[in-house]
Design an enzyme around this catalytic site. Structure first.
Site, mmCIF file in Angstrom:
data_model
loop_
_atom_site.group_PDB
_atom_site.id
_atom_site.type_symbol
_atom_site.label_atom_id
_atom_site.label_comp_id
_atom_site.label_asym_id
_atom_site.label_seq_id
_atom_site.Cartn_x
_atom_site.Cartn_y
_atom_site.Cartn_z
ATOM 1 N N ASP A 74 0.722 -1.482 -0.241
ATOM 2 C CA ASP A 74 -0.043 -0.110 -0.301
ATOM 3 C C ASP A 74 0.445 1.219 0.044
ATOM 4 O O ASP A 74 2.187 1.371 0.544
ATOM 5 C CB ASP A 74 -1.033 0.236 1.206
ATOM 6 C CG ASP A 74 0.029 -0.006 2.617
ATOM 7 O OD1 ASP A 74 0.700 -0.789 3.017
ATOM 8 O OD2 ASP A 74 -0.577 0.694 3.435
ATOM 9 N N GLU A 131 -0.491 -1.884 4.969
ATOM 10 C CA GLU A 131 0.241 -2.225 6.587
ATOM 11 C C GLU A 131 -0.129 -0.892 6.911
ATOM 12 O O GLU A 131 0.026 -0.478 8.196
ATOM 13 C CB GLU A 131 1.622 -2.576 6.181
ATOM 14 C CG GLU A 131 2.810 -2.164 6.796
ATOM 15 C CD GLU A 131 2.965 -1.280 7.579
ATOM 16 O OE1 GLU A 131 3.103 -0.842 8.824
ATOM 17 O OE2 GLU A 131 3.032 0.164 7.043
HETATM 18 ZN ZN LIG Z 1 4.967 3.478 6.222
HETATM 19 ZN ZN LIG Z 2 6.589 1.202 5.151
#
Ligand SMILES: [Zn+2]
Ligand SMILES: [Zn+2]
Length: 383
Positions: A74, A131
């Site tokens: 991401d 994440e």
């Molecule tokens: Zn980051």
């Molecule tokens: Zn990262």
């Protein structure tokens, strides 16, 4: 080990993904590009694991242990500042944490492992969504990642600007911090600024609260424990002659110890309650535990350091680096199976989460080689 992967192709992949960044759980194009790349290499590909997650299985020539390697996919809600040829084409979205590069390194490792002539086991390459604060790791775990693919041990890597390009750092134990959210609402009757004794004062109470929260790290925790409590938002009031009825404070607490994490939560709760009493206001706290500490299993950390020394030379490996107060949802994998998370130097340049940041293409090859060699070493050691 086989020769290096096709670095020109990996660089082109990285630039393509950089130009088309996608936020947490929206990594649809990214996942498609990765799935196609993996199929082309000969991996068995499963898509839609934990939302947009992609999993590739690379089978050795005979049965044996199954090792996971993980990259995150991401991007962040940041406006890219530099006019790079491959700059973001998605307004306000940017690969400012280098997850584009993490995917390139893992695809390079997959290419090397697909070409590896003989190993007794399997490597599962995990391309994880979300994440950045949205716990994509948990989504993949809840979707049965470990059981479905039989992953017994897992490794991950993150680039770090400011460490020399390609240097590798890891430690046994806590590599990254826990991270929690504080959301505090202070309420009082509110009223005319001339009569605070009737209105209550959420601004004075909030100011006292901000100061008191700073004593947790400065005065209450063991000074040897690394932790931070930051209030990052304080919103109250609309004008100059009204004491407002509400104030909202938000912030974050991070630390490198699970015990200190519990202590901080307890102290924040106590300070909110005592501030309410002292100031005659109501204080409502929402303390949300987000990511736990990322704790490397000592044997896996030692294995990562040994493999890194083989790949880049012992003088470029820090096998006992300091933990840092960034957080990672890789922590959730390490709560379930052994593994380790390592840093790889990105060289000089802007820090991550900065509009000038860029992943360093020169470390794709070494990162790929490190991950592939680490998986094969783990297979050999577990056999
Ligand atoms: Zn980051
Ligand atoms: Zn990262």
């Amino acid at each position: 080990m086989t020769s290096l992967p096709d670095l020109d192709r990996l660089r082109a992949f990285r630039h393509d993904v950089h130009a088309h960044p996608e936020l947490a759980f929206a990594e649809h194009r990214t996942a498609d590009v990765i799935a196609d790349y993996l199929r082309g290499l000969g991996a068995e590909v499963t898509t839609g694991v934990g939302g947009t997650g992609v999993v590739g299985v690379i089978r050795g020539t005979s049965a044996g242990p199954t090792i996971g390697l993980r990259a995150d996919m991401d991007a962040l809600p940041i406006v890219e500042r530099q006019p790079r040829p491959y700059a973001s084409t998605s307004s306000g979205v940017m690969h400012a944490c280098g997850h584009d590069g993490h995917c390139a390194m893992l695809l390079g490792a997959a290419e090397m492992l697909c070409a590896a002539t003989e190993f007794a086991g399997n490597v599962v390459v995990v391309f994880q969504p979300a994440e950045e604060g949205a716990a994509g790791a948990v989504a993949m775990l809840d979707d049965g990642l470990l059981a479905r693919f039989g992953i017994e041990e897992i490794y991950g890597i993150h680039n770090i600007p400011g460490i020399d390009a390609g240097d590798i750092a890891v430690r046994a134990g806590t590599q990254l911090a826990s991270f929690d959210d504080l959301d505090i609402t202070i309420t009082a009757p509110g009223g005319h600024a001339m009569a605070p004794h009737l209105a209550g004062d959420v601004i004075v109470a909030g100011s006292a609260l901000v100061t008191a929260l700073q004593t947790i790290v400065a005065r209450r925790l063991d000074p040897a424990v690394r932790a931070v409590v930051s209030i990052t938002q304080f919103v109250a009031g609309d004008t100059n002659n009204v004491l407002p009825p509400t104030a909202r404070l938000r912030g974050t607490a991070r630390c490198l110890s699970a015990d200190a994490r519990d202590e901080i939560q307890r102290m924040v709760t106590d300070i909110c309650a005592s501030t309410a009493t002292a100031h005659g206001v109501d204080v409502a706290l929402t303390y949300e535990r987000r990511y736990p500490c990322t704790v490397n299993e000592p044997g896996c950390a030692a294995r990562a350091a040994a493999v890194a020394a083989d790949v880049v030379g012992a003088d470029r490996v820090d096998a006992n680096c300091d933990g840092i107060l960034a957080a990672e949802d890789f922590a959730f994998f390490l709560q379930q199976i052994p593994g380790a998370y390592a840093f790889i130097g990105n060289g000089a340049g802007a820090p991550v989460h900065n509009p000038d940041y860029d992943f360093n293409d020169d470390i794709i090859g070494v990162g790929a080689k490190f991950l592939a060699a680490l998986a094969l070493r783990a297979i050999a050691d577990r056999a």
